[in-house]
Scaffold this motif. Sequence first.
Motif, PDB file in Angstrom:
ATOM      1  N   ALA A  75       0.786  -1.294  -0.019  1.00  0.00           N
ATOM      2  CA  ALA A  75      -0.109   0.053  -0.049  1.00  0.00           C
ATOM      3  C   ALA A  75       0.877   1.379  -0.086  1.00  0.00           C
ATOM      4  CB  ALA A  75      -0.929   0.104   1.184  1.00  0.00           C
ATOM      5  N   LYS A  76       2.137   1.306   0.946  1.00  0.00           N
ATOM      6  CA  LYS A  76       2.738   2.456   0.632  1.00  0.00           C
ATOM      7  C   LYS A  76       3.530   2.812  -0.453  1.00  0.00           C
ATOM      8  CE  LYS A  76       6.615   4.643   3.354  1.00  0.00           C
ATOM      9  NZ  LYS A  76       7.577   4.841   2.036  1.00  0.00           N
ATOM     10  N   GLU A  77       4.117   1.401  -1.067  1.00  0.00           N
ATOM     11  CA  GLU A  77       4.830   1.475  -2.484  1.00  0.00           C
ATOM     12  C   GLU A  77       3.775   2.174  -3.361  1.00  0.00           C
ATOM     13  OE1 GLU A  77       6.851  -1.195  -5.813  1.00  0.00           O
ATOM     14  OE2 GLU A  77       6.115  -2.096  -3.752  1.00  0.00           O
ATOM     15  N   LYS A  78       2.651   1.897  -3.419  1.00  0.00           N
ATOM     16  CA  LYS A  78       1.579   2.417  -4.541  1.00  0.00           C
ATOM     17  C   LYS A  78       1.450   3.890  -4.154  1.00  0.00           C
ATOM     18  CE  LYS A  78      -1.011  -1.978  -5.480  1.00  0.00           C
ATOM     19  NZ  LYS A  78      -2.247  -2.507  -5.423  1.00  0.00           N
ATOM     20  N   THR A  79       1.032   4.132  -2.818  1.00  0.00           N
ATOM     21  CA  THR A  79       0.734   5.657  -2.616  1.00  0.00           C
ATOM     22  C   THR A  79       1.995   6.620  -2.933  1.00  0.00           C
ATOM     23  OG1 THR A  79       1.077   5.171  -0.134  1.00  0.00           O
ATOM     24  CG2 THR A  79      -1.101   5.226  -0.919  1.00  0.00           C
ATOM     25  N   ASP A  80       3.183   6.035  -2.702  1.00  0.00           N
ATOM     26  CA  ASP A  80       4.483   6.653  -2.974  1.00  0.00           C
ATOM     27  C   ASP A  80       4.414   6.980  -4.566  1.00  0.00           C
ATOM     28  OD1 ASP A  80       6.786   5.504  -0.544  1.00  0.00           O
ATOM     29  OD2 ASP A  80       5.110   6.799   0.007  1.00  0.00           O
ATOM     30  N   LYS A  81       4.071   6.178  -5.307  1.00  0.00           N
ATOM     31  CA  LYS A  81       4.249   6.290  -6.581  1.00  0.00           C
ATOM     32  C   LYS A  81       3.080   7.232  -7.075  1.00  0.00           C
ATOM     33  CE  LYS A  81       6.138   1.800  -7.934  1.00  0.00           C
ATOM     34  NZ  LYS A  81       6.092   0.718  -8.732  1.00  0.00           N
ATOM     35  N   LEU A  82       1.832   7.078  -6.344  1.00  0.00           N
ATOM     36  CA  LEU A  82       0.837   8.024  -6.476  1.00  0.00           C
ATOM     37  C   LEU A  82       1.104   9.447  -6.121  1.00  0.00           C
ATOM     38  CD1 LEU A  82      -2.255   8.566  -7.432  1.00  0.00           C
ATOM     39  CD2 LEU A  82      -2.774   8.129  -5.160  1.00  0.00           C
ATOM     40  N   LYS A  83       1.947   9.724  -5.225  1.00  0.00           N
ATOM     41  CA  LYS A  83       2.270  10.952  -4.687  1.00  0.00           C
ATOM     42  C   LYS A  83       3.277  11.711  -5.606  1.00  0.00           C
ATOM     43  CE  LYS A  83       3.890  13.344  -0.690  1.00  0.00           C
ATOM     44  NZ  LYS A  83       4.685  14.481  -1.391  1.00  0.00           N
ATOM     45  N   VAL A  84       4.028  11.012  -5.974  1.00  0.00           N
ATOM     46  CA  VAL A  84       4.821  11.369  -7.014  1.00  0.00           C
ATOM     47  C   VAL A  84       4.457  11.979  -8.272  1.00  0.00           C
ATOM     48  CG1 VAL A  84       7.097  11.065  -8.722  1.00  0.00           C
ATOM     49  CG2 VAL A  84       7.007  10.075  -6.422  1.00  0.00           C
ATOM     50  N   ALA A  85       3.300  11.311  -8.887  1.00  0.00           N
ATOM     51  CA  ALA A  85       2.577  11.806 -10.061  1.00  0.00           C
ATOM     52  C   ALA A  85       1.704  12.791  -9.678  1.00  0.00           C
ATOM     53  CB  ALA A  85       2.087  10.492 -10.420  1.00  0.00           C
ATOM     54  N   ALA A  86       0.986  12.871  -8.417  1.00  0.00           N
ATOM     55  CA  ALA A  86       0.270  13.865  -8.086  1.00  0.00           C
ATOM     56  C   ALA A  86       0.967  15.128  -7.998  1.00  0.00           C
ATOM     57  CB  ALA A  86      -0.670  13.366  -6.931  1.00  0.00           C
ATOM     58  N   ASP A  87       2.225  15.333  -7.215  1.00  0.00           N
ATOM     59  CA  ASP A  87       2.937  16.192  -7.000  1.00  0.00           C
ATOM     60  C   ASP A  87       3.473  16.847  -8.598  1.00  0.00           C
ATOM     61  OD1 ASP A  87       4.749  15.480  -4.104  1.00  0.00           O
ATOM     62  OD2 ASP A  87       2.845  16.097  -4.302  1.00  0.00           O
ATOM     63  N   GLU A  88       3.660  16.000  -9.430  1.00  0.00           N
ATOM     64  CA  GLU A  88       4.206  16.639 -10.599  1.00  0.00           C
ATOM     65  C   GLU A  88       2.891  17.323 -11.376  1.00  0.00           C
ATOM     66  OE1 GLU A  88       5.832  13.605 -12.951  1.00  0.00           O
ATOM     67  OE2 GLU A  88       7.667  13.193 -11.791  1.00  0.00           O
TER      68      GLU A  88
END
Length: 511
Positions: A75-88
Amino acid sequence: MAGGKLSPRQKMINLMYLVFIAMLAMNMSKEVLSAFGLMNEKLTEANVKATEKNKGAYETLKQKALEQAKQYGEAKEKTDKLKVAADELYAYIGDLKSQMTGGVKDPQAYETMDKSKFLDELFFKGGKITPAGKEFVSKIDGFRTEAVSLLEGTEVADVIKTRFSTEKVTNKDGRKVDWLKYHYEGFPLIASLTKFTQIQADIKATESDALSALLQGELQSAVSMTKYEAMVVFDKSAYYPGENLSGKIVLGKKDPNLTAEKVIVNGEEIDKEKIQAGQVILDGPAGNVGDKELQGEFQFKEGDSIVKIDIKGAYAVIPRPNEALVAADKMNVVYRGLSNPMTISIPGVPGNKISAKAPGLRRVKGDKYVMNPGKGSEVNIVVTGTPTGASKGIRSVKKFRIKDIPPAVGMVRGQYGTVKMPKASLGRISVAAGLPDFLFDLKLNVSSFKIKVPGQVAIPVNGTILNARAKAAITKARRNDVITIFDIKASVSGSNYRIKRVLPVSVEITN
């Protein structure tokens, strides 16, 4: 009013009537523009609060992953990747908003933001969509695809597909119209600005929905014994004939107060003294050469009923070592630009009789090696050795993936994301970069960055401390302004390796 012969008096009345209608239209237009502006303010405030709320949720999930990596790691790995895309995407839209309002003297004079020139020239030209317009749509499509992929199988995925859809839209005349033209061509500046802020709000909502769906799902799995999984953990992966089998059968969640009513393995009940703190101690012969299975069940009392948890495991009994064992000490890949520690050995072969070769590989001492990978995406490590008393040697080739160091994050005062501070303190900040979730403890050196104050052009800065021009720009910032530090250039300390990407850091002025 336009037909027949009219008296001068009637003509004057008609003219005054037309002027009156025009004045009403002008007033209505100003009211609509002001309404968009107030809506934009509310959305902006909500985005700030959502950012803080999401930050807390990310920290909660991070802590859960540290405590229970198997349960919350994915779950953390998925949200970490989502956060990178969201921040960009959030930063990209924020930059567009800054460009839109760059020429506006008073950012709250919404009645003056009635022109559509900026986006009409940026996104459209000669009736066609410009490269900038295509890039805007591509950014949204990219985020949607990444988010849906990470959240596939959840209800949130379907919401995201609708929330960030760029499919053609049916207008009031029943015709299919390009999504970009339908939403942004010919609209007043303040209307488009508000729509951009709404997209940012959708980004924050998507992060919140994802965190809620993934974290809540794991929490629900943890509260019932029926969701636990039994794991067979052996002291080693293979055994020789005549050796005793050694290892444990444990539950996914370790709890010193967790004890089973009964444990059965391969049809036999385990002695009570071997059932300890949520685990079962294995002690017995491994058996003859071949593949072996362990099957059985945990039995727990939950309320007035007995909950059964299946035990399934397998191991192999092998006659002699037949291949090299190569494992990265910290990860299952090697990173370019770093000295990756590795342990290389062959069971039954002394370390001084083992040879390991690969581009960038060197021995430190005994079975300890260091790998400094070069170009490419994979590297093969060739290991050779001869077991004691054997006439034939062993040759084994192991393939490792080569990856670049992941994106770093910009930092101010040791914090990343959005940092709040007084305006008076901003001029004294030092910009840094870090890798908070990376396995290696690396020090990064920042060589340059750019700083963007709302309503002003971005200013390049060499080094880590603001120059005179940047400090002058900061003096024009207002309370609640969010200043963005981006395009940060950093390298690994003691190495020539440059970090390929550093995510921006924002500073919100508190007073």
